[in-house]
Design a protein around this motif. Structure first.
Motif, PDB file in Angstrom:
ATOM      1  N   TRP A   1       0.868  -1.188   0.000  1.00 16.19           N
ATOM      2  CA  TRP A   1       0.000   0.000   0.000  1.00 16.19           C
ATOM      3  C   TRP A   1       0.895   1.224   0.000  1.00 16.19           C
ATOM      4  O   TRP A   1       1.550   1.525   0.999  1.00 16.19           O
ATOM      5  CB  TRP A   1      -0.910  -0.013   1.230  1.00 16.19           C
ATOM      6  CG  TRP A   1      -1.876  -1.144   1.219  1.00 16.19           C
ATOM      7  CD1 TRP A   1      -2.861  -1.383   0.304  1.00 16.19           C
ATOM      8  CD2 TRP A   1      -1.951  -2.217   2.162  1.00 16.19           C
ATOM      9  NE1 TRP A   1      -3.547  -2.524   0.615  1.00 16.19           N
ATOM     10  CE2 TRP A   1      -3.010  -3.054   1.753  1.00 16.19           C
ATOM     11  CE3 TRP A   1      -1.235  -2.548   3.309  1.00 16.19           C
ATOM     12  CZ2 TRP A   1      -3.367  -4.202   2.444  1.00 16.19           C
ATOM     13  CZ3 TRP A   1      -1.582  -3.689   4.001  1.00 16.19           C
ATOM     14  CH2 TRP A   1      -2.641  -4.503   3.564  1.00 16.19           C
TER      15      TRP A   1
ATOM     16  N   PRO B   1       0.031   7.747   0.604  1.00 17.38           N
ATOM     17  CA  PRO B   1      -0.629   8.761  -0.254  1.00 17.38           C
ATOM     18  C   PRO B   1       0.330   9.862  -0.683  1.00 17.38           C
ATOM     19  O   PRO B   1       1.164  10.329   0.097  1.00 17.38           O
ATOM     20  CB  PRO B   1      -1.741   9.306   0.655  1.00 17.38           C
ATOM     21  CG  PRO B   1      -2.019   8.198   1.610  1.00 17.38           C
ATOM     22  CD  PRO B   1      -0.712   7.511   1.849  1.00 17.38           C
ATOM     23  N   ASP B   2       0.204  10.282  -1.952  1.00 13.74           N
ATOM     24  CA  ASP B   2       1.124  11.283  -2.511  1.00 13.74           C
ATOM     25  C   ASP B   2       0.804  12.704  -2.066  1.00 13.74           C
ATOM     26  O   ASP B   2       1.578  13.614  -2.342  1.00 13.74           O
ATOM     27  CB  ASP B   2       1.072  11.224  -4.046  1.00 13.74           C
ATOM     28  CG  ASP B   2       1.608   9.901  -4.580  1.00 13.74           C
ATOM     29  OD1 ASP B   2       2.483   9.315  -3.912  1.00 13.74           O
ATOM     30  OD2 ASP B   2       1.138   9.467  -5.649  1.00 13.74           O
TER      31      ASP B   2
ATOM     32  N   TRP C   1       6.558   2.019   4.907  1.00 14.12           N
ATOM     33  CA  TRP C   1       6.310   3.462   4.975  1.00 14.12           C
ATOM     34  C   TRP C   1       7.442   4.200   5.675  1.00 14.12           C
ATOM     35  O   TRP C   1       7.659   5.383   5.420  1.00 14.12           O
ATOM     36  CB  TRP C   1       4.991   3.725   5.705  1.00 14.12           C
ATOM     37  CG  TRP C   1       3.784   3.311   4.943  1.00 14.12           C
ATOM     38  CD1 TRP C   1       3.699   3.079   3.598  1.00 14.12           C
ATOM     39  CD2 TRP C   1       2.478   3.066   5.468  1.00 14.12           C
ATOM     40  NE1 TRP C   1       2.418   2.715   3.250  1.00 14.12           N
ATOM     41  CE2 TRP C   1       1.640   2.689   4.378  1.00 14.12           C
ATOM     42  CE3 TRP C   1       1.919   3.124   6.736  1.00 14.12           C
ATOM     43  CZ2 TRP C   1       0.298   2.388   4.528  1.00 14.12           C
ATOM     44  CZ3 TRP C   1       0.573   2.819   6.889  1.00 14.12           C
ATOM     45  CH2 TRP C   1      -0.222   2.453   5.805  1.00 14.12           C
TER      46      TRP C   1
ATOM     47  N   TYR D   1      -4.035   2.315   5.909  1.00 13.37           N
ATOM     48  CA  TYR D   1      -3.913   2.867   4.558  1.00 13.37           C
ATOM     49  C   TYR D   1      -5.202   3.564   4.133  1.00 13.37           C
ATOM     50  O   TYR D   1      -5.181   4.681   3.601  1.00 13.37           O
ATOM     51  CB  TYR D   1      -3.555   1.752   3.582  1.00 13.37           C
ATOM     52  CG  TYR D   1      -3.618   2.159   2.134  1.00 13.37           C
ATOM     53  CD1 TYR D   1      -2.631   2.965   1.580  1.00 13.37           C
ATOM     54  CD2 TYR D   1      -4.671   1.738   1.319  1.00 13.37           C
ATOM     55  CE1 TYR D   1      -2.691   3.349   0.249  1.00 13.37           C
ATOM     56  CE2 TYR D   1      -4.734   2.112  -0.009  1.00 13.37           C
ATOM     57  CZ  TYR D   1      -3.744   2.920  -0.541  1.00 13.37           C
ATOM     58  OH  TYR D   1      -3.807   3.302  -1.857  1.00 13.37           O
ATOM     59  N   ASN D   2      -6.332   2.932   4.365  1.00 20.57           N
ATOM     60  CA  ASN D   2      -7.624   3.528   4.002  1.00 20.57           C
ATOM     61  C   ASN D   2      -7.865   4.824   4.776  1.00 20.57           C
ATOM     62  O   ASN D   2      -8.419   5.788   4.237  1.00 20.57           O
ATOM     63  CB  ASN D   2      -8.757   2.544   4.276  1.00 20.57           C
ATOM     64  CG  ASN D   2      -8.745   1.364   3.320  1.00 20.57           C
ATOM     65  OD1 ASN D   2      -8.184   1.451   2.232  1.00 20.57           O
ATOM     66  ND2 ASN D   2      -9.351   0.259   3.726  1.00 20.57           N
TER      67      ASN D   2
ATOM     68  N   CYS E   1      -5.705   7.549   3.254  1.00 18.25           N
ATOM     69  CA  CYS E   1      -6.276   7.961   1.967  1.00 18.25           C
ATOM     70  C   CYS E   1      -7.491   8.859   2.170  1.00 18.25           C
ATOM     71  O   CYS E   1      -7.734   9.786   1.380  1.00 18.25           O
ATOM     72  CB  CYS E   1      -6.659   6.728   1.153  1.00 18.25           C
ATOM     73  SG  CYS E   1      -5.237   5.821   0.497  1.00 18.25           S
ATOM     74  N   LYS E   2      -8.251   8.594   3.226  1.00 20.52           N
ATOM     75  CA  LYS E   2      -9.420   9.418   3.517  1.00 20.52           C
ATOM     76  C   LYS E   2      -9.002  10.860   3.791  1.00 20.52           C
ATOM     77  O   LYS E   2      -9.615  11.815   3.299  1.00 20.52           O
ATOM     78  CB  LYS E   2     -10.155   8.846   4.727  1.00 20.52           C
ATOM     79  CG  LYS E   2     -11.435   9.577   5.081  1.00 20.52           C
ATOM     80  CD  LYS E   2     -12.142   8.900   6.249  1.00 20.52           C
ATOM     81  CE  LYS E   2     -13.444   9.622   6.597  1.00 20.52           C
ATOM     82  NZ  LYS E   2     -14.146   8.971   7.730  1.00 20.52           N
TER      83      LYS E   2
ATOM     84  N   ALA F   1      -6.068  12.241   2.848  1.00 22.90           N
ATOM     85  CA  ALA F   1      -5.446  12.769   1.637  1.00 22.90           C
ATOM     86  C   ALA F   1      -6.477  13.165   0.583  1.00 22.90           C
ATOM     87  O   ALA F   1      -6.216  14.018  -0.261  1.00 22.90           O
ATOM     88  CB  ALA F   1      -4.485  11.727   1.063  1.00 22.90           C
ATOM     89  N   THR F   2      -7.651  12.548   0.622  1.00 26.07           N
ATOM     90  CA  THR F   2      -8.733  12.905  -0.300  1.00 26.07           C
ATOM     91  C   THR F   2      -9.518  14.108   0.211  1.00 26.07           C
ATOM     92  O   THR F   2      -9.972  14.951  -0.576  1.00 26.07           O
ATOM     93  CB  THR F   2      -9.689  11.707  -0.492  1.00 26.07           C
ATOM     94  OG1 THR F   2      -8.941  10.571  -0.919  1.00 26.07           O
ATOM     95  CG2 THR F   2     -10.763  12.031  -1.510  1.00 26.07           C
TER      96      THR F   2
END
Length: 249
Positions: A45, A48-49, A74, A138-139, A142-143, A145-146
Motif C-alpha cells: 500500500w 498517499p502522494d 512506509w 492505509y484507508n 487515503c481518507k 489525503a482525499t
C-alpha cells in the motif's frame, strides 16, 4: 519470658506477565513474528502522494526502531528528524520542564524546515504514534489525503490525526479541545503563522506545545481541524496493538 519474635514475612513473588502484556518478552516477540508474517503476505500500500513532506521526531533508538517496525515500508518514506534533547533548567523558564521544552523545540525546528523548503504541507509524527502498515491504516490515510484538497487553504492550517477528545461529530470540524501532537498535518501558511507567534529562544516558550496550539485555534490565529474519528493512535500495550493491527486484514 520474652515474647517470641514475629517471623519475617516472606517476600511476595513477582507477578508473571499476563498473556498480551507488553512486558512479556515472549509474547511481544510472538506478536512481532505474526506482524512480520502478515506484512509479507499483504500487497504493498503506497503512502498517499498528497503529503509533500513527512517527518517523524525521535530521540530514542528503541522507540524509533519500534516505529519503523510498525510502519513497515512506509518508514522508508518518512524522514527521520532527530528531536531536541531536554533543555537544562534555567531561571528564564520556570513554566515548562526540560522535556517539554525539548519536545516543543523539535516541532519548532520542523516548522522552520517546512518554510525553508517551501513545502505546501507536511505530515508530522512523533515516534510513539501507532502508524501501522495495514489496510485499515492505509484507508484512513487515503481518507485524509482525499479530504484535505477539497478544503480551501483559508479554511485550515493544521489537521489532527490523533486527538484525545471523544465527542461525536458527524463530519470534519474545527477542534475545540487541547489535542495531542503525536500526529498532524501542517500547511505552509500554518507553519508561518506558528513561527510568527513563537520566539526563537526556547527558554521563552511559555506553555506546552499542545496548549499553545489550542490557544491559537481558540483565538482564530491558527485554524485546527479534526476528523469525526481518530485515524492514528499513540503507542499502546501489545494486546491493544494486536487489536488495531492483526485484525486489519
Amino acid at each position: 519470658m520474652r515474647p517470641k519474635p514475629k517471623p519475617k514475612p516472606k517476600p511476595k513473588p513477582k507477578p508473571k506477565p499476563r498473556p498480551g502484556d507488553a512486558n512479556d518478552p515472549a509474547q511481544y516477540q510472538n506478536q512481532c513474528d505474526k506482524i512480520d508474517s502478515l506484512q509479507q503476505q499483504q500487497p504493498i500500500w503506497n503512502f498517499p502522494d498528497f503529503f509533500q513532506a513527512k517527518y517523524v521526531i525521535s530521540i530514542d533508538k528503541d522507540r524509533y526502531k519500534r516505529f519503523c517496525h510498525r510502519s513497515g515500508p512506509w518508514s522508508n518514506e518518512i524522514k527521520f528528524w532527530e528531536g531536541s534533547p531536554p533543555f537544562p533548567k534555567q531561571e528564564k523558564n520556570t513554566v515548562l520542564n526540560p522535556g517539554e521544552i525539548g519536545c516543543f523545540h523539535s516541532h519548532y525546528r520542523i516548522w522552520k524546515d517546512i518554510v525553508k523548503n517551501n513545502y505546501s504541507n507536511a505530515l508530522i509524527l512523533e515516534d510513539d504514534v501507532d502508524l501501522v502498515y495495514c489496510k485499515r491504516q492505509y484507508n484512513a490515510l487515503c481518507k485524509v489525503a482525499t479530504l484535505l484538497p477539497t478544503l480551501s487553504l483559508d479554511q485550515w492550517d493544521l489537521f489532527y490525526l490523533y486527538f484525545r477528545s471523544y465527542d461525536n461529530i458527524p463530519e470534519p470540524a474545527r477542534s475545540k479541545f487541547t489535542e495531542n501532537t503525536c500526529g498532524y498535518v501542517l500547511t505552509l501558511q500554518g507553519a508561518k503563522k506558528l513561527l510568527q507567534a513563537i520566539p526563537d529562544d526556547p527558554y521563552l516558550y511559555h506553555q506546552p506545545i499542545d496548549v499553545l496550539l489550542y490557544n491559537l485555534n481558540e483565538y482564530n490565529q491558527l485554524l485546527c481541524w479534526r476528523l469525526p474519528k481518530r485515524i492514528a493512535w499513540q503507542w499502546s500495550p501489545i494486546d491493544k496493538f494486536k487489536r488495531h493491527t492483526l485484525k486489519s486484514k
